[in-house]
Design a protein around this motif. Structure first.
Motif, mmCIF file in Angstrom:
data_model
loop_
_atom_site.group_PDB
_atom_site.id
_atom_site.type_symbol
_atom_site.label_atom_id
_atom_site.label_comp_id
_atom_site.label_asym_id
_atom_site.label_seq_id
_atom_site.Cartn_x
_atom_site.Cartn_y
_atom_site.Cartn_z
ATOM 1 N N LEU A 155 0.810 -1.216 0.000
ATOM 2 C CA LEU A 155 0.000 0.000 0.000
ATOM 3 C C LEU A 155 0.840 1.262 0.000
ATOM 4 C CD1 LEU A 155 -2.834 1.234 0.112
ATOM 5 C CD2 LEU A 155 -2.699 1.125 2.608
ATOM 6 N N HIS A 156 1.946 1.258 0.716
ATOM 7 C CA HIS A 156 2.652 2.514 0.957
ATOM 8 C C HIS A 156 4.044 2.600 0.360
ATOM 9 C CE1 HIS A 156 -0.695 3.334 3.489
ATOM 10 N NE2 HIS A 156 -0.392 2.393 4.349
ATOM 11 N N ARG A 157 4.554 1.521 -0.201
ATOM 12 C CA ARG A 157 5.883 1.571 -0.808
ATOM 13 C C ARG A 157 5.788 1.346 -2.308
ATOM 14 N NH1 ARG A 157 9.801 -1.491 3.652
ATOM 15 N NH2 ARG A 157 9.187 -0.160 5.421
ATOM 16 N N GLY A 158 6.907 1.509 -2.967
ATOM 17 C CA GLY A 158 6.904 1.375 -4.412
ATOM 18 C C GLY A 158 6.722 2.726 -5.090
ATOM 19 N N PRO A 159 6.518 2.730 -6.386
ATOM 20 C CA PRO A 159 6.395 3.982 -7.140
ATOM 21 C C PRO A 159 5.251 4.851 -6.599
ATOM 22 C CG PRO A 159 6.578 2.101 -8.622
ATOM 23 C CD PRO A 159 6.388 1.549 -7.244
ATOM 24 N N GLY A 160 5.486 6.150 -6.608
ATOM 25 C CA GLY A 160 4.464 7.072 -6.132
ATOM 26 C C GLY A 160 4.032 8.033 -7.224
ATOM 27 N N GLU A 161 2.966 8.770 -6.972
ATOM 28 C CA GLU A 161 2.496 9.764 -7.919
ATOM 29 C C GLU A 161 1.669 10.824 -7.193
ATOM 30 O OE1 GLU A 161 0.086 8.003 -10.937
ATOM 31 O OE2 GLU A 161 -1.498 7.382 -9.557
ATOM 32 N N LYS A 209 1.280 4.625 -5.890
ATOM 33 C CA LYS A 209 0.340 4.438 -6.990
ATOM 34 C C LYS A 209 -0.793 3.496 -6.606
ATOM 35 C CE LYS A 209 3.252 5.568 -10.953
ATOM 36 N NZ LYS A 209 3.742 5.169 -12.286
ATOM 37 N N VAL A 210 -0.519 2.570 -5.712
ATOM 38 C CA VAL A 210 -1.581 1.690 -5.223
ATOM 39 C C VAL A 210 -2.609 2.513 -4.450
ATOM 40 C CG1 VAL A 210 -2.135 -0.222 -3.683
ATOM 41 C CG2 VAL A 210 -0.113 -0.342 -5.147
ATOM 42 N N ALA A 211 -2.116 3.412 -3.588
ATOM 43 C CA ALA A 211 -3.017 4.238 -2.770
ATOM 44 C C ALA A 211 -3.797 5.224 -3.625
ATOM 45 C CB ALA A 211 -2.213 4.975 -1.700
#
Length: 495
Positions: A155-161, A209-211
């Motif tokens: 939910l909170h890690r990985g690519p963001g936007e 990006k998940v969030a």
């Protein structure tokens, strides 16, 4: 403000909600099987707010003292905020003015209780009831996505936007939308800003990006925002780290132009042009060259934004805030008289109200606006007519749209387009200062501010601060609040 004068503050009818304790309304949330319609949602919110108001007022009613009982003086009075109120109207006015935030919290608690009771009834065998009767209730958790199947890392890690969006629509009761947005963003650990008003919603938020994907899905599932589509959300690289915190609130306008939405509606906006249509209009405008005196390509952003990125040969008003735009139009009416206007901004929202204001003056032949703003245009035409970077209102300050640099260092004039805040703690200007100049100590927005910072440093930490206004510097002293433009100078502007 809200007043419950149509209800008795002495008898709030707690038999309806015997569980309520006004000082500690912490109630369970629940999810219903079927979300209510917008009409039911508004009706239930109004009922819950009246009930919350009456219960709060009742909690402030003072018990009669022994002296009052013996004297027969049993007139009602209330104690609140170290004050005594002897008239119902006065306590109502005080509560509405001073305790609105608490009333909102109690309102949401009542709605949640209604929701939990509705769920309990739904789980029981159906009782005799009129044909077609619906047992629906509103709860902010109805449109909070289920994330139980996701791990913390997913939910909170990985690519963001970063998401940028707005939706103009009538919100009769914006406060429950505010409560829902706050809970939704907190659950998804999103940061940013969300403005809500009776005219709609405007947000710029960042996270993984998940969030953000779950956020978009929640928005599109809400009955009030069903008019939106996935394409209404503009995305760029970033994340929660682009914002210091989360701010969600109810305002008069979802974009601060300073004109009452009740007096000037977004419904009066200009004609929307898709990026392809806008591109063709700009192409025609540029092909005409200096003979194009019947069209104005208008940038309705502020000078921070247009300085580092703009369309070729645009008219970019030298104003610091969008709230100056109406005055700018008023002062330059002759500039727009008889002209076709092609208007653009970052994401489209300022054009909605800006074009409506320009149209209300009845001086232009036509007013068009770029749908989706520069964001959508550069997605479709990365090598188009927009040059430079795109300014954004978060800690990135700008995002690249091309390799062009159209601005320069404030101190040495070398090409540079990366903003930093003025280094003086009493100034909120932004400064373009290249690495070489920053190494030499040129970190303020102008020589005046730089000098003030040096004097403060030389005087020592214990010296009282100078009585200065935050904008008192060379940058604002030499710039007219509302400039008067002339069309030839503006439209021949190039970099």
């Amino acid at each position: 403000m809200y007043s419950a004068s149509d209800m008795s503050p002495d008898e709030p009818d707690n038999s309806v909600f015997p569980e309520l304790e006004v000082e500690n309304l912490i109630l369970p949330t629940s999810k219903l099987l079927k979300p209510p319609s917008e009409a039911i949602f508004r009706k239930q919110y109004t009922f819950a707010k009246k009930r919350a108001f009456a219960i709060f007022v009742h909690s402030k009613k003072a018990a009669a003292s022994g002296a009052e009982l013996s004297s027969g003086d049993l007139e009602a009075h209330w104690h609140c905020c170290e004050q005594t109120f002897k008239e119902a109207a006065s306590i109502h006015k005080h509560v509405a003015k001073t305790h609105d935030a608490e009333i909102q919290e109690h309102t949401i608690a009542i709605l949640r209780l209604v929701g939990s009771r509705g769920q309990a009834r739904d789980s029981q065998p159906p009782a005799q009831s009129p044909v077609g009767e619906k047992r629906e209730a509103w709860d902010v958790s109805l449109w909070i996505p289920d994330i139980s199947h996701l791990t913390e890392d997913q939910l909170h890690r990985g690519p963001g936007e970063v998401l940028l969006y707005y939706c103009y629509c009538h919100l009769e009761t914006p406060h429950p939308i505010c409560a829902w947005q706050r809970e939704l963003c907190q659950k998804l650990q999103l940061k940013g800003k969300v403005r809500i008003a009776t005219e709609g919603i405007n947000g710029t938020i960042g996270g993984s990006k998940v969030a953000t994907g779950l956020y978009i899905k929640a928005m599109l599932s809400h009955p009030i925002f069903k008019i939106m589509c996935h394409n209404d959300f503009k995305t760029s690289e970033g994340g929660a780290h682009c914002f210091p915190d989360l701010k969600v609130g109810v305002f008069k306008e979802i974009v601060p132009m300073g004109v009452d939405p009740d007096l000037l509606s977004y419904r009066l906006a200009g004609t929307h042009l898709e990026p392809e249509e806008f591109h063709k209009e700009v192409e025609t405008f540029l092909l005409k060259g200096n003979s194009s005196n019947d069209t104005i390509l208008l940038d309705c952003r502020n000078f921070y934004e247009s300085k580092i990125g703009q369309f070729t040969k645009c008219l970019a008003p030298d104003i610091r805030k969008f709230s100056y735009f109406p005055d700018y139009v008023d002062k330059n009416l002759e500039l727009f008289r008889g002209k076709k206007v092609l208007m653009y901004c970052t994401g489209g929202i300022r054009c909605e109200r800006g074009s409506a204001y320009l149209r209300s003056k009845d001086v232009c032949t036509e007013v068009y606006q770029l749908k989706g703003g520069i964001h959508k245009y550069v997605e479709r035409f990365p090598e188009g007519f927009y040059q430079g970077k795109l300014f954004v209102f978060d800690e990135r300050y700008a995002i690249p749209t091309s390799s062009d640099i159209i601005s320069e260092c404030r101190y040495c004039g070398t090409p540079w387009d990366q903003y930093q805040p003025c280094s003086t703690d009493f100034c909120y200007q932004l400064v373009l200062s290249c690495p070489a100049c920053r190494q030499q100590g040129h970190t303020a927005c102008c020589f005046v501010c730089q000098g003030k910072a040096q004097r403060k440093e030389e005087a020592g930490e214990n010296t009282p601060a100078e009585p200065l206004l935050k904008e008192e510097c060379e940058c604002t002293d030499t710039r007219a609040r509302v400039p008067c433009d002339t069309l030839p100078q503006a439209c021949l502007q190039t970099h």
